[in-house]
Structures are given as C-alpha cells and as structure tokens.
Write a protein that holds these residues in place. Structure first.
Motif, mmCIF file in Angstrom:
data_model
loop_
_atom_site.group_PDB
_atom_site.id
_atom_site.type_symbol
_atom_site.label_atom_id
_atom_site.label_comp_id
_atom_site.label_asym_id
_atom_site.label_seq_id
_atom_site.Cartn_x
_atom_site.Cartn_y
_atom_site.Cartn_z
ATOM 1 N N ARG A 104 25.521 -40.073 -31.029
ATOM 2 C CA ARG A 104 26.725 -40.788 -30.592
ATOM 3 C C ARG A 104 27.982 -39.987 -30.934
ATOM 4 O O ARG A 104 28.927 -39.931 -30.143
ATOM 5 C CB ARG A 104 26.768 -42.175 -31.241
ATOM 6 C CG ARG A 104 27.911 -43.071 -30.779
ATOM 7 C CD ARG A 104 27.834 -43.320 -29.298
ATOM 8 N NE ARG A 104 26.651 -44.073 -28.940
ATOM 9 C CZ ARG A 104 26.651 -45.377 -28.722
ATOM 10 N NH1 ARG A 104 27.770 -46.059 -28.812
ATOM 11 N NH2 ARG A 104 25.542 -45.985 -28.367
ATOM 12 N N GLU A 105 27.976 -39.334 -32.100
ATOM 13 C CA GLU A 105 29.113 -38.500 -32.487
ATOM 14 C C GLU A 105 29.236 -37.296 -31.553
ATOM 15 O O GLU A 105 30.346 -36.891 -31.194
ATOM 16 C CB GLU A 105 28.951 -38.035 -33.938
ATOM 17 C CG GLU A 105 30.175 -37.350 -34.516
ATOM 18 C CD GLU A 105 31.366 -38.274 -34.651
ATOM 19 O OE1 GLU A 105 32.501 -37.763 -34.589
ATOM 20 O OE2 GLU A 105 31.173 -39.494 -34.805
ATOM 21 N N VAL A 106 28.099 -36.706 -31.166
ATOM 22 C CA VAL A 106 28.118 -35.601 -30.203
ATOM 23 C C VAL A 106 28.759 -36.058 -28.897
ATOM 24 O O VAL A 106 29.571 -35.340 -28.296
ATOM 25 C CB VAL A 106 26.690 -35.080 -29.948
ATOM 26 C CG1 VAL A 106 26.684 -34.064 -28.806
ATOM 27 C CG2 VAL A 106 26.127 -34.445 -31.206
ATOM 28 N N GLN A 107 28.415 -37.250 -28.463
ATOM 29 C CA GLN A 107 28.987 -37.788 -27.227
ATOM 30 C C GLN A 107 30.500 -37.889 -27.315
ATOM 31 O O GLN A 107 31.220 -37.519 -26.376
ATOM 32 C CB GLN A 107 28.384 -39.164 -26.930
ATOM 33 C CG GLN A 107 28.903 -39.814 -25.665
ATOM 34 C CD GLN A 107 28.302 -41.194 -25.449
ATOM 35 O OE1 GLN A 107 27.179 -41.459 -25.855
ATOM 36 N NE2 GLN A 107 29.064 -42.072 -24.827
ATOM 37 N N HIS A 108 31.008 -38.356 -28.466
ATOM 38 C CA HIS A 108 32.462 -38.457 -28.634
ATOM 39 C C HIS A 108 33.113 -37.079 -28.620
ATOM 40 O O HIS A 108 34.181 -36.888 -28.016
ATOM 41 C CB HIS A 108 32.791 -39.166 -29.955
ATOM 42 C CG HIS A 108 32.387 -40.610 -29.994
ATOM 43 N ND1 HIS A 108 32.594 -41.462 -28.944
ATOM 44 C CD2 HIS A 108 31.785 -41.353 -30.971
ATOM 45 C CE1 HIS A 108 32.142 -42.675 -29.251
ATOM 46 N NE2 HIS A 108 31.643 -42.627 -30.470
ATOM 47 N N VAL A 109 32.475 -36.100 -29.280
ATOM 48 C CA VAL A 109 33.025 -34.744 -29.322
ATOM 49 C C VAL A 109 33.091 -34.151 -27.916
ATOM 50 O O VAL A 109 34.113 -33.572 -27.508
ATOM 51 C CB VAL A 109 32.184 -33.841 -30.257
ATOM 52 C CG1 VAL A 109 32.599 -32.374 -30.104
ATOM 53 C CG2 VAL A 109 32.340 -34.284 -31.701
#
Length: 362
Positions: A16-21
């Motif tokens: 999910r953090e990768v998606q935000h980045v």
C-alpha cells in the motif's frame, strides 16, 4: 530523478505504501507508458542460485551471469531506457533482498549515476539487503514505510488519511478483532469510508458488520494472557493462532509450533528464578534484552509463579508434549487447549496466593 526505498515487514501495508509512492511520483502521467513494475524472484524458487551466485557483498569479479538472467535483464533495460512519450518513468523493483551481490552492486552503481527522468522505487523483502545497495540507499534514497505496523498505529494512520472518524470504542473493537493482522486495516478503512463517507462519527455498531474473520495473534499475546491468568482470553488467542492467516502469516500455526513458543517462554522465566535478580535491568541482562522496560513483564511473571509454580509449569509442558505425540489419545488441538487452560489456571492460582501473602504497607 528520485530513488525511494520502501521498508516494512507486513507485505500488505508495504504494498500500500508503494502504491502511494508511485501515485505521488506519476501524478497524472499515463501508467501504461510510465510504469515498470518488477519482482525479483527468490533464487530458491527460480533455481538461479547456481547461475547467479549468492546474495553477498563479495566485490570480486563475477561471470556476469546474474546480470544476464531474463528477470534482471528486464530491470536493467527499464533503468537504462529514457522515458517514452511521457515526462518520466517509474521503475519499481520489489523483493530486493533476493538480488544477488552482483545485481545489487549494479543497482547501487546506477543510483550513483542515474538516468535523467527515471525514478527508482526499491521495495524491501526477500531477505537482507546487500551492503553495497544499502549504502547507496542511505546516501541517495528517500526511505519510507508504513506509518505503523502495529494494528492500532496502522488504523490511526489509515483513518486519518481517509478522514474517517472512529469513536474510541470502535477503534478498540477493530484492533481487538484484527489482532496482529494490520495488513487488513487499509481495506477495512476503505470499505467503511465507501459505506459511510467521511467525517461521520462511527461507533461499534457501525463497524461490527464489516470486521470479517478474526485476525491473527502473536505468541506474546498468548503468553501475556496466560501470565495474567486470563483463561478465556488465552484460549481465544490460541484459537486465532491455530486458525487465522494473514499476509505475514500465510498458514495457521501447528499445535507443536505453539508448544515450542510456550517452552521458550517458560525457559526465559526459569532464567529469572534467581534471588540475585531483583531489578528489571538485571532481568534484561539475564535474558539478553537491550531494553530493560520489556524485561519487567517476564520478571513479574517469574516472581508470581516462584520456584514451585515454575516447576509445576515445566511438568505441565512435559506432559503436554507427550500428549501431542499421542500418549494420551487426545487429538493435537485438544492437547494444546488443555495445556493453555492449565497454565492460565496455574498463573491465576499463584497470583491469588501472591495477593494473600503480600505484606501490608506501613
């Protein structure tokens, strides 16, 4: 050009953090042209260990075979290709702990001299990151990760981002139900936001129907409940451990794995059954812990049980191991249930005895 290292142990929260980045880096850019997403396969699964060498930091020359493997060749091609029909390109490389030493050094050298217009997102996982790549990331990368990987912290961060207002009781209910399965928090928050919108206060009744299956629980949840003598809570945690799964725990635990955790716990308590250990600092030293704060709880548990209680606990563990191996005829689930119930009852009995014999204050 931006290099980002996404860390975190929970795969769901990390993804999910990768998606935000990626969203922040691309903005409105067309993803079909601008995004290259790659996962470095484990060499144990891919059978490349013989070809690619070990994931070490040996600076000696290699044959270059690991750089020519198709999966890594695709990563090399993406990082060496300028953006096409877009203003930038984002290359995501997941499970970077699976890179060979040679591959990791190649990526580190690219970070030192990046291609203009190409952003690199490295995602932890697969094992330890090569020293060369780790140094390159520390020198040039933005290191990010989930706001919190404990369920309570993950819920607070996700609710704030979604502008979801949860009452204290609703938050507590979610945390209790999900247990250690923090990776389910973002999906639950999105579901609640889609159902109720933003800024509306949600109580326990509002969230109850959306909680789904019970989440996983850790061995410390079990031993803490046992040490407190809370039989019902201990059996509930045990049920989660034996049935629930999550991204970080893809399979339920086997009763013998639970048994091993309990043996380890009581071995630690036995090490604290020493009249010379009187402070949490001494307890931390005896247990090899860096923080004295965490040593307070096993020290208190060892004191409550005392030598006699610990001796009885060891006897219960020994009998349970025989039961798990078929001596009593009980199935494995029943045998571990009985053990947890007996250990919790033992803790409760000794806690009451401690209360009765505690000297009055003057």
């Amino acid at each position: 050009m931006t290099v980002v290292l996404v860390q975190g142990t929970d795969p769901s929260l990390r993804d999910r953090e990768v998606q935000h980045v990626v969203d922040d880096l691309l903005g409105d850019v067309d993803r079909s042209f601008a995004l290259d997403d790659h996962t470095v396969e484990s060499r144990r699964r891919g059978g490349a260990s013989a070809e690619g060498g070990d994931n070490d930091d040996d600076d000696g020359g290699g044959s270059g075979a690991s750089l020519e493997l198709p999966a890594f060749a695709a990563i090399v091609n993406a990082l060496q290709s300028p953006p096409f029909m877009t203003e930038c390109r984002v290359v995501v490389v997941r499970e970077i702990g699976n890179l060979t030493g040679e591959q990791a050094r190649w990526v580190a050298e690219w970070i030192a001299e990046p291609l203009p217009g190409v952003h690199l997102v490295l995602v932890a996982g697969g094992g330890r990151i090569s020293t060369a790549l780790d140094k390159a990331c520390k020198a040039a990368a933005d290191v990010v990760g989930p706001a919190g990987e404990e369920t309570s912290a993950a819920l607070a961060a996700a609710a704030k981002r979604a502008r979801l207002r949860l009452t204290v009781d609703a938050s507590a209910r979610i945390v209790t139900h999900l247990g250690d399965d923090a990776g389910r928090v973002p999906e639950l928050v999105e579901l609640l936001r889609a159902t109720y919108g933003t800024d509306a206060p949600l109580d326990v009744d509002a969230v109850e129907g959306y909680l789904g299956e019970l989440g996983t629980a850790g061995r410390f949840d079990l031993t803490n409940a046992i040490d407190r003598g809370e039989l019902g809570a201990a059996l509930e945690v045990l049920h989660r451990m034996l049935t629930a799964t999550s991204a970080s725990q893809p399979k339920p635990l086997h009763p013998m794995q639970v048994m091993a955790s309990l043996v380890f716990h009581y071995q630690r308590l036995l090490r604290l059954d020493d009249p010379r250990i009187t402070t949490k600092e001494q307890a931390a030293q005896a247990l090899g812990m860096k923080s004295a704060g965490g040593a307070r709880f096993p020290l208190e548990a060892a004191r409550r049980l005392g030598t006699d209680g610990l001796r009885e606990a060891v006897s219960l563990l020994a009998q349970a191991e025989l039961d798990l191996r078929g001596q009593s005829g009980l199935d494995e689930r029943t045998a571990i249930d009985v053990l947890v119930a007996r250990l919790a009852a033992l803790s409760r009995r000794h806690a009451r005895g401690t209360t009765r014999t505690r000297p009055a204050r003057v």
